[in-house]
Scaffold this active site. Structure first.
Site, PDB file in Angstrom:
ATOM      1  N   CYS A   1      21.904 -76.377  -2.460  1.00  0.00           N
ATOM      2  CA  CYS A   1      22.162 -75.993  -1.069  1.00  0.00           C
ATOM      3  C   CYS A   1      22.296 -77.231  -0.178  1.00  0.00           C
ATOM      4  O   CYS A   1      21.328 -77.978  -0.001  1.00  0.00           O
ATOM      5  CB  CYS A   1      21.021 -75.088  -0.600  1.00  0.00           C
ATOM      6  SG  CYS A   1      20.943 -74.809   1.173  1.00  0.00           S
TER       7      CYS A   1
ATOM      8  N   CYS B   1      19.951 -77.305   2.810  1.00  0.00           N
ATOM      9  CA  CYS B   1      18.581 -77.536   2.330  1.00  0.00           C
ATOM     10  C   CYS B   1      18.345 -79.026   2.115  1.00  0.00           C
ATOM     11  O   CYS B   1      17.289 -79.565   2.489  1.00  0.00           O
ATOM     12  CB  CYS B   1      18.318 -76.795   1.026  1.00  0.00           C
ATOM     13  SG  CYS B   1      18.439 -75.003   1.138  1.00  0.00           S
TER      14      CYS B   1
END
Length: 145
Positions: free
Chosen positions: A69, A72
């Protein structure tokens, strides 16, 4: 008599009792003698997450994330910086939903990154999307009683 708080050691998972007024004095674990606060988020899996939720008397902020991600990855250093700003009044943890999917399923995580704030053994707030360190600090402080 002073209030004692239960804290789960981020290293050996032992439950420690620490007088509230000693939180800011860099307490060590009674079992493994490692620091109870490191200024960094604690990596959690399914069992350690549940242990921290159930046995930590200070609020717990968990970042549900995955290594693939992009947002993230961008938020990871910000979350780490927030840990250094919020400890010892708060414990910060990270759950890799790729390696440990069960906690994400259990808590209904539908997008990542998602921050979930636990207090007194239950979820009290959540926020999806990447945030900067100061945003994280403000968000948490506005929700912790």
């Amino acid at each position: 008599m002073s209030e004692s708080l239960h804290l789960v050691c981020p290293h050996c998972q032992a439950i420690n009792r620490v007088p509230a007024e000693r939180l800011s004095h860099a307490p060590n674990c009674g079992q493994c003698h490692q620091p109870l606060f490191t200024g960094h988020p604690v990596e959690l899996d399914e069992s350690t997450l549940e242990r921290h939720i159930a046995h930590t008397d200070i609020p717990l902020l968990v970042d549900f994330w995955a290594p693939w991600c992009g947002p993230c990855k961008m938020m990871a250093p910000q979350f780490a910086q927030a840990a250094s700003l919020l400890e010892p009044g708060l414990r910060l943890g990270k759950v890799d939903t790729e390696a440990h999917p069960a906690p994400g399923n259990r808590y209904g995580i539908r997008s990542i990154p998602t921050l979930v704030l636990f207090q007194n053994g239950r979820e009290v707030a959540r926020q999806a999307g990447a945030m900067g360190a100061q945003e994280i600090v403000r968000w948490v402080r506005s929700r912790v009683s």
